[in-house]
Design a protein around this motif. Sequence first.
Motif, short mmCIF file in Angstrom:
data_model
loop_
_atom_site.label_atom_id
_atom_site.label_comp_id
_atom_site.label_asym_id
_atom_site.label_seq_id
_atom_site.Cartn_x
_atom_site.Cartn_y
_atom_site.Cartn_z
N TYR A 101 5.32 1.20 14.02
CA TYR A 101 6.53 1.80 14.58
C TYR A 101 6.38 3.32 14.71
CZ TYR A 101 8.11 -2.76 12.99
OH TYR A 101 8.22 -4.09 12.74
N GLY A 102 5.17 3.77 15.07
CA GLY A 102 4.93 5.18 15.32
C GLY A 102 4.67 6.03 14.10
N GLN A 103 4.71 5.46 12.90
CA GLN A 103 4.48 6.23 11.68
C GLN A 103 3.38 5.57 10.85
OE1 GLN A 103 8.17 6.26 9.55
NE2 GLN A 103 9.07 7.84 10.83
N PHE A 104 2.66 6.39 10.10
CA PHE A 104 1.66 5.84 9.20
C PHE A 104 2.37 5.06 8.08
CE2 PHE A 104 -0.88 9.32 11.00
CZ PHE A 104 -2.02 8.60 11.35
N ILE A 105 1.78 3.96 7.67
CA ILE A 105 2.35 3.14 6.60
C ILE A 105 2.10 3.85 5.28
CG2 ILE A 105 2.18 0.94 5.39
CD1 ILE A 105 1.29 -0.31 8.04
N GLU A 106 3.16 3.96 4.46
CA GLU A 106 3.06 4.56 3.14
C GLU A 106 3.48 3.53 2.09
OE1 GLU A 106 5.43 8.09 3.11
OE2 GLU A 106 4.26 9.04 4.69
N VAL A 107 2.70 3.45 1.03
CA VAL A 107 3.01 2.56 -0.08
C VAL A 107 2.97 3.37 -1.37
CG1 VAL A 107 2.20 0.42 0.99
CG2 VAL A 107 0.58 1.86 -0.22
N GLY A 108 3.74 2.91 -2.36
CA GLY A 108 3.82 3.67 -3.60
C GLY A 108 3.67 2.81 -4.83
N SER A 109 3.15 3.41 -5.88
CA SER A 109 3.02 2.79 -7.20
C SER A 109 3.93 3.56 -8.14
CB SER A 109 1.57 2.85 -7.67
OG SER A 109 1.47 2.42 -8.99
N PHE A 110 4.86 2.86 -8.79
CA PHE A 110 5.87 3.51 -9.61
C PHE A 110 5.63 3.24 -11.09
CE2 PHE A 110 7.58 3.26 -5.45
CZ PHE A 110 8.40 4.37 -5.30
N LYS A 111 5.96 4.22 -11.93
CA LYS A 111 5.80 4.12 -13.38
C LYS A 111 6.60 2.95 -13.95
CE LYS A 111 6.35 7.06 -17.45
NZ LYS A 111 6.83 8.38 -17.87
N SER A 112 7.67 2.57 -13.26
CA SER A 112 8.53 1.48 -13.74
C SER A 112 7.87 0.10 -13.62
CB SER A 112 9.84 1.47 -12.95
OG SER A 112 9.56 1.28 -11.57
N GLY A 113 6.69 0.02 -12.95
CA GLY A 113 5.98 -1.24 -12.83
C GLY A 113 6.09 -1.86 -11.45
N TYR A 114 6.74 -1.17 -10.53
CA TYR A 114 6.93 -1.72 -9.19
C TYR A 114 5.97 -1.09 -8.19
CZ TYR A 114 11.21 -3.73 -10.99
OH TYR A 114 12.12 -4.45 -11.72
N VAL A 115 5.66 -1.86 -7.15
CA VAL A 115 4.86 -1.39 -6.02
C VAL A 115 5.75 -1.56 -4.80
CG1 VAL A 115 2.78 -1.81 -4.68
CG2 VAL A 115 2.73 -2.13 -7.13
N ARG A 116 5.88 -0.51 -4.00
CA ARG A 116 6.81 -0.56 -2.88
C ARG A 116 6.19 -0.01 -1.61
NH1 ARG A 116 10.65 1.53 -7.09
NH2 ARG A 116 12.06 -0.17 -7.51
N MET A 151 7.01 2.34 1.39
CA MET A 151 7.93 3.43 1.69
C MET A 151 8.17 3.41 3.20
SD MET A 151 7.89 4.22 -1.41
CE MET A 151 8.90 5.63 -1.53
N ASN A 152 9.12 2.61 3.65
CA ASN A 152 9.29 2.36 5.07
C ASN A 152 10.17 3.39 5.77
OD1 ASN A 152 11.61 1.58 3.82
ND2 ASN A 152 11.68 -0.47 4.68
N GLY A 153 10.47 4.49 5.13
CA GLY A 153 11.26 5.52 5.77
C GLY A 153 12.74 5.18 5.82
N GLY A 154 13.12 4.04 5.29
CA GLY A 154 14.53 3.64 5.27
C GLY A 154 15.22 4.14 4.01
N TYR A 155 16.42 3.63 3.80
CA TYR A 155 17.21 4.04 2.65
C TYR A 155 16.57 3.59 1.34
CZ TYR A 155 21.19 4.52 -0.47
OH TYR A 155 22.00 4.87 -1.51
N THR A 156 16.11 2.34 1.29
CA THR A 156 15.52 1.80 0.09
C THR A 156 14.09 1.34 0.37
OG1 THR A 156 17.69 0.97 -0.55
CG2 THR A 156 15.82 0.08 -1.72
N PRO A 157 13.12 1.77 -0.43
CA PRO A 157 11.76 1.28 -0.26
C PRO A 157 11.69 -0.23 -0.51
CG PRO A 157 11.78 3.23 -1.63
CD PRO A 157 13.20 2.81 -1.46
N TYR A 158 10.85 -0.92 0.25
CA TYR A 158 10.72 -2.37 0.17
C TYR A 158 9.79 -2.75 -0.96
CZ TYR A 158 9.90 -7.16 1.68
OH TYR A 158 9.81 -8.51 1.72
N GLN A 159 10.24 -3.62 -1.87
CA GLN A 159 9.42 -4.02 -3.02
C GLN A 159 8.34 -5.02 -2.60
OE1 GLN A 159 11.77 -5.34 -6.29
NE2 GLN A 159 12.70 -3.35 -6.60
N LEU A 160 7.13 -4.81 -3.12
CA LEU A 160 5.99 -5.66 -2.79
C LEU A 160 5.55 -6.54 -3.95
CD1 LEU A 160 3.81 -2.99 -0.92
CD2 LEU A 160 5.49 -4.55 0.05
#
Length: 177
Positions: free
Chosen positions: A39-54, A56-65
């Motif tokens: 969708y015209g943007q580079f895909i970004e993913v994140g690793s969080f200290k809380s134990g989640y991997v998401r 980062m789709n540029g929306g309000y809430t990152p999508y959990q993986l």
Amino acid sequence: MLRESKVVEQMELLGIKDITTNRQVRNGTVIWQLPIKMYGQFIEVGSFKSGYVRRMNGGYTPYQLNKCEPVDHYYKDYKWITGTMKQEWTGKYNKYVGKRRIKIDNEIDRLEYLISYCLKNYYIKQANQVEDGKFVPKWKYENMKNRFESTAMELSDTKLDTPEVKVIINGTKYNLT
């Protein structure tokens, strides 16, 4: 240490860049940018200290993986008492099966999971997509190729005085004999 070096090597091979800000580092978050656009943007993913991997789709809430597991919830069953605006418990429970994300506590495990998820869902599944998001199905490509080859064969059969056919497609010159 061996697992860490393998993860770093895999990320370098895949072209994944660390784009974490200083604030995210303080919070225990690591953000990675894939060399793939969606969708015209580079895909970004994140690793969080809380134990989640998401993602980062540029929306309000990152999508959990993270993977999910089923969880049973039980709720009391009520019935309405006729003539009143009250409910009464029937003595039964209703069961609802929901989902819960499985946390990954170790940072190296999160990064290994993130690499395998990205390989499967972004690198392999989107191999037929070009940068601006247009998809070319394999059957459509094969049909175009067959049509081109049959047209080229017809041209070469009708014009016997020319030994080859030259075609330019998207600025690339092809010689067909």
